[in-house]
Design a protein around this motif. Structure first.
Motif, mmCIF file in Angstrom:
data_model
loop_
_atom_site.group_PDB
_atom_site.id
_atom_site.type_symbol
_atom_site.label_atom_id
_atom_site.label_comp_id
_atom_site.label_asym_id
_atom_site.label_seq_id
_atom_site.Cartn_x
_atom_site.Cartn_y
_atom_site.Cartn_z
ATOM 1 N N ALA A 82 0.808 -1.218 0.000
ATOM 2 C CA ALA A 82 0.000 0.000 0.000
ATOM 3 C C ALA A 82 0.844 1.271 0.000
ATOM 4 O O ALA A 82 0.298 2.374 -0.052
ATOM 5 C CB ALA A 82 -0.923 0.002 1.218
ATOM 6 N N ALA A 83 2.161 1.115 0.101
ATOM 7 C CA ALA A 83 3.083 2.257 0.070
ATOM 8 C C ALA A 83 2.754 3.301 1.140
ATOM 9 O O ALA A 83 2.698 4.496 0.878
ATOM 10 C CB ALA A 83 3.126 2.895 -1.314
ATOM 11 N N ILE A 84 2.525 2.813 2.343
ATOM 12 C CA ILE A 84 2.256 3.713 3.468
ATOM 13 C C ILE A 84 3.553 4.431 3.848
ATOM 14 O O ILE A 84 4.598 3.794 4.016
ATOM 15 C CB ILE A 84 1.707 2.943 4.681
ATOM 16 C CG1 ILE A 84 0.423 2.194 4.304
ATOM 17 C CG2 ILE A 84 1.477 3.882 5.860
ATOM 18 C CD1 ILE A 84 -0.722 3.076 3.888
ATOM 19 N N THR A 85 3.505 5.748 3.975
ATOM 20 C CA THR A 85 4.685 6.523 4.346
ATOM 21 C C THR A 85 4.402 7.340 5.598
ATOM 22 O O THR A 85 3.243 7.552 5.971
ATOM 23 C CB THR A 85 5.123 7.466 3.208
ATOM 24 O OG1 THR A 85 4.022 8.337 2.882
ATOM 25 C CG2 THR A 85 5.511 6.682 1.965
ATOM 26 N N ARG A 86 5.465 7.804 6.231
ATOM 27 C CA ARG A 86 5.322 8.590 7.456
ATOM 28 C C ARG A 86 4.531 9.858 7.181
ATOM 29 O O ARG A 86 4.738 10.542 6.188
ATOM 30 C CB ARG A 86 6.713 8.940 8.000
ATOM 31 C CG ARG A 86 6.681 9.725 9.312
ATOM 32 C CD ARG A 86 8.033 9.692 10.009
ATOM 33 N NE ARG A 86 9.117 9.995 9.103
ATOM 34 C CZ ARG A 86 10.335 9.481 9.189
ATOM 35 N NH1 ARG A 86 10.626 8.615 10.127
ATOM 36 N NH2 ARG A 86 11.284 9.818 8.337
ATOM 37 N N LYS A 87 3.611 10.160 8.094
ATOM 38 C CA LYS A 87 2.769 11.345 7.927
ATOM 39 C C LYS A 87 3.585 12.609 8.169
ATOM 40 O O LYS A 87 4.469 12.627 9.002
ATOM 41 C CB LYS A 87 1.600 11.287 8.918
ATOM 42 C CG LYS A 87 0.724 10.044 8.735
ATOM 43 C CD LYS A 87 -0.206 9.892 9.917
ATOM 44 C CE LYS A 87 -0.900 8.539 9.878
ATOM 45 N NZ LYS A 87 -1.648 8.263 11.095
#
Length: 354
Positions: free
Chosen positions: A349-354
């Motif tokens: 899902a390519a979740i990255t740091r907010k």
């Protein structure tokens, strides 16, 4: 945002559903509500180690939690912003340090700054990975996924007294997880093993290691085997165990076993080595334990991952089911039969740091 409902009785119905759910919730910022927690266990609901895991993830993610009490079968978890810093968590029993660490591990990639985490409890206890498996196998995969992490064992803790102490240090969280392509393990390079005993005669360590080495050599002949004996007297013990691992051209696979009253030291070493030999014989890049632990990381990761696992356990199938609910953007497909070799393909899902 309405909480995502997770039924804790799905699949194998144990504590892993809770750990995976709160970890992904904290990383993605998506609130969750879990019902029927550990419904398929003889003592359902939150126990001390599960509660400590919830409290640890909640503390680092500034979460609002409802239902966090021993015996609770329902929990609402509303995550806030992740934070770095120094933290200490004490399970207060011989509950598993490594399972608390398992719940925290996905968060470590996304922290806004360095972190030092101390966890006190059981480091080598039944129904959980031993701390040596975590240090030698899980930590290798965390680094492969992009996390610079150090896991230090300060004191061992066994059932029933606990008292073990582990330090986890993350210096520069990357803000995302890299995909992983390990369709095969490659050839075997060498073996390592660590045999420990606390408040027991040194020959217990020696017998565990000799037995494990005999099994390894009976299958792999003159392979290099590096043996580390660790007799200690600083724990609340007594207790013993052995972890064995294989460095291959592309991966690391491992297994472990624990001593107990009335169990011969030779059996401890043999059990661990036999599990590793079985997993190596499949040609898979991941042993039976990493085969399920890796799933949440790959779902959150950037890009495509392809891995092979030695055994498609009920834990793995349940983890897939939970992750699909919590990270619908990820595509998770597998080929293989339950309890056998399998291939896992994940579009993260390519979740990255907010």
């Amino acid at each position: 945002m309405r909480p995502i409902l997770i039924d804790g009785s799905m699949g194998e119905g144990g504590g892993q559903i809770l750990r995976t759910s709160i970890a992904i919730s904290a990383v993605t910022g998506r609130p969750i509500r879990i019902v029927n927690i550990r419904a398929k266990r003889s003592n359902p609901g939150l126990q001390r180690q599960h509660l400590t895991g919830v409290q640890a993830v909640a503390t680092i993610s500034n979460a609002v939690v409802r239902g966090a009490s021993v015996g609770s079968t329902e929990l609402e978890f509303i995550p806030g912003e992740l934070r770095g810093g120094s933290f200490e968590f004490n399970i207060g029993t011989a509950g598993s340090v490594t399972l608390v660490l398992q719940a925290l591990a996905p968060l470590l990639f996304y922290l806004p700054g360095p972190a030092r985490i101390i966890i006190t409890g059981g480091t080598d206890v039944p129904w959980s990975p031993t701390i040596d498996y975590v240090r030698e196998v899980l930590a290798w995969f965390l680094r492969k996924l992009g996390l610079k992490v150090t896991i230090n064992l300060q004191r061992r803790g066994h059932y029933p007294r606990g008292g073990g102490r582990v330090e986890v240090v993350v210096e520069d969280p990357p803000g995302s997880i890299e995909g992983l392509e390990l369709p095969e393990r490659g050839g075997i390079v060498r073996f390592g093993m660590r045999s420990h005993c606390v408040n027991l005669p040194q020959h217990v360590c020696e017998r565990q290691a000799s037995s494990a080495e005999r099994v390894i050599r009976s299958h792999f002949g003159d392979a290099e085997v590096r043996v580390e004996l660790e007799p200690r007297s600083d724990g609340l013990g007594p207790g013993s165990g052995l972890a064995v691992w294989s460095y291959t051209e592309k991966s690391v696979l491992g297994a472990d076993s624990l001593g107990e009253k009335g169990k011969r030291a030779e059996v401890v070493g043999e059990e661990a080595a036999v599990k590793l030999v079985e997993d190596l014989s499949t040609g898979a890049a991941l042993d039976r334990f990493m085969s399920d632990m890796i799933i949440p990381f790959l779902a959150l990761a950037r890009g495509r991952s392809i891995v092979t696992g030695a055994r498609l356990t009920r834990h793995a199938l349940t983890n897939i089911e939970v992750v699909r609910l919590l990270v619908p953007e990820a595509s998770i497909q597998y080929e293989g039969r339950e309890d056998g070799f399998f291939k896992l393909r994940v579009e993260g899902a390519a979740i990255t740091r907010k």
